[in-house]
Design a protein around this motif. Structure first.
Motif, PDB file in Angstrom:
ATOM      1  N   GLY A 102       0.790  -1.008   0.019  1.00 22.02           N
ATOM      2  CA  GLY A 102       0.001   0.039   0.009  1.00 22.02           C
ATOM      3  C   GLY A 102       0.711   1.213   0.070  1.00 22.02           C
ATOM      4  N   GLY A 103       1.983   1.025   0.072  1.00 18.87           N
ATOM      5  CA  GLY A 103       3.010   2.424   0.130  1.00 18.87           C
ATOM      6  C   GLY A 103       3.575   2.835   1.497  1.00 18.87           C
ATOM      7  N   GLY A 104       2.755   2.510   2.507  1.00 18.84           N
ATOM      8  CA  GLY A 104       3.464   2.777   3.748  1.00 18.84           C
ATOM      9  C   GLY A 104       3.263   4.176   4.092  1.00 18.84           C
ATOM     10  N   ALA A 105       3.521   4.896   5.254  1.00 26.74           N
ATOM     11  CA  ALA A 105       3.333   5.992   5.730  1.00 26.74           C
ATOM     12  C   ALA A 105       4.350   6.786   5.564  1.00 26.74           C
TER      13      ALA A 105
END
Length: 240
Positions: free
Chosen positions: A222-225
């Motif tokens: 999902g790409g992370g924070a």
């Protein structure tokens, strides 16, 4: 993992006049190129580099010297022919507008894996030697300085494009889709599972976040924070 910062040399007199310099001796940065190199050196001044590896050609050595002049420490300064310019053979020194009329030009643009320069080397050979060189230095710097090591390779447009294509897992025939401007910064980390292309073709943005050790582990689904606070902003700025 160590962090590789790929820096293309600044603009040269040959770039400005539309000539394919290749390995011609005496091709140096022009006034614009020197300013570009200084700006890149300023961006990297906040990062303690463990090494600045340069192509042997003058324009790269000038750019490397600008970077070293802004470093507080004493990075290693190898010169490596593995990241020198492509051997363009009989094309070297000719105007690009004339080369565009050659039959080989279309091959270079559309099927570079099949391109062999008359009297020179193939683009496949160029990529193989360049990737081998940067991976060798990357492993050596990490072994000596640990996974937080950050180092620079100062090289040429086609060389850097081919290294980035390899890191992306792209076929060489797609490498012309990558742009690498004069004195631009691109960032790659060779992780245990796959390379991580962190940024490409940047000419502005804060790089102080490179002082932090590279994150370990798998890619975030999902790409992370991303990075938090100012470091996050700096990272996004540098990667645009």
């Amino acid at each position: 993992m160590a962090t590789l910062v790929l820096v293309r040399h600044g603009r040269t007199t040959a770039n400005a006049s539309g000539v394919l310099a290749g390995r011609t001796a005496g091709v140096r940065l022009d006034d614009v190129g020197r300013d570009q190199a200084r700006r890149t050196a300023e961006r990297l001044a906040v990062v303690p580099l463990v090494g600045v590896v340069s192509s042997p050609l003058e324009r790269c050595r000038q750019t490397a010297r600008a970077i070293l002049d802004r470093q507080a420490g004493t990075p290693a300064t190898p010169i490596d022919r593995g990241i020198t310019e492509c051997d363009y053979g009989d094309w070297q020194g000719r105007p690009l507008k004339d080369l565009a009329g050659e039959a080989l030009w279309s091959v270079v643009q559309n099927q570079p894996s099949a391109a062999v320069f008359p009297g020179g080397e193939s683009l496949q050979t160029m990529q193989s030697r360049a990737v081998a060189a940067v991976r060798r230095h990357d492993a050596a710097f990490e072994a000596e300085h640990g996974p937080g090591a950050v180092w620079v390779a100062v090289s040429h447009g086609d060389i850097i494009k081919s290294v980035l294509a390899d890191a992306y897992g792209m076929h060489l025939d797609l490498f012309q889709r990558i742009n690498v401007g004069p004195a631009s910064v691109s960032i790659v980390r060779y992780g245990p599972n796959r390379p991580d292309v962190v940024a490409t073709n940047t000419d502005s943005g804060d790089l102080s976040w490179l002082r932090q050790a590279a994150p370990a582990g798998d890619a975030a689904v999902g790409g992370g924070a991303g990075r938090s606070g100012a470091d996050g902003d700096a990272g996004r700025s540098a990667a645009t």
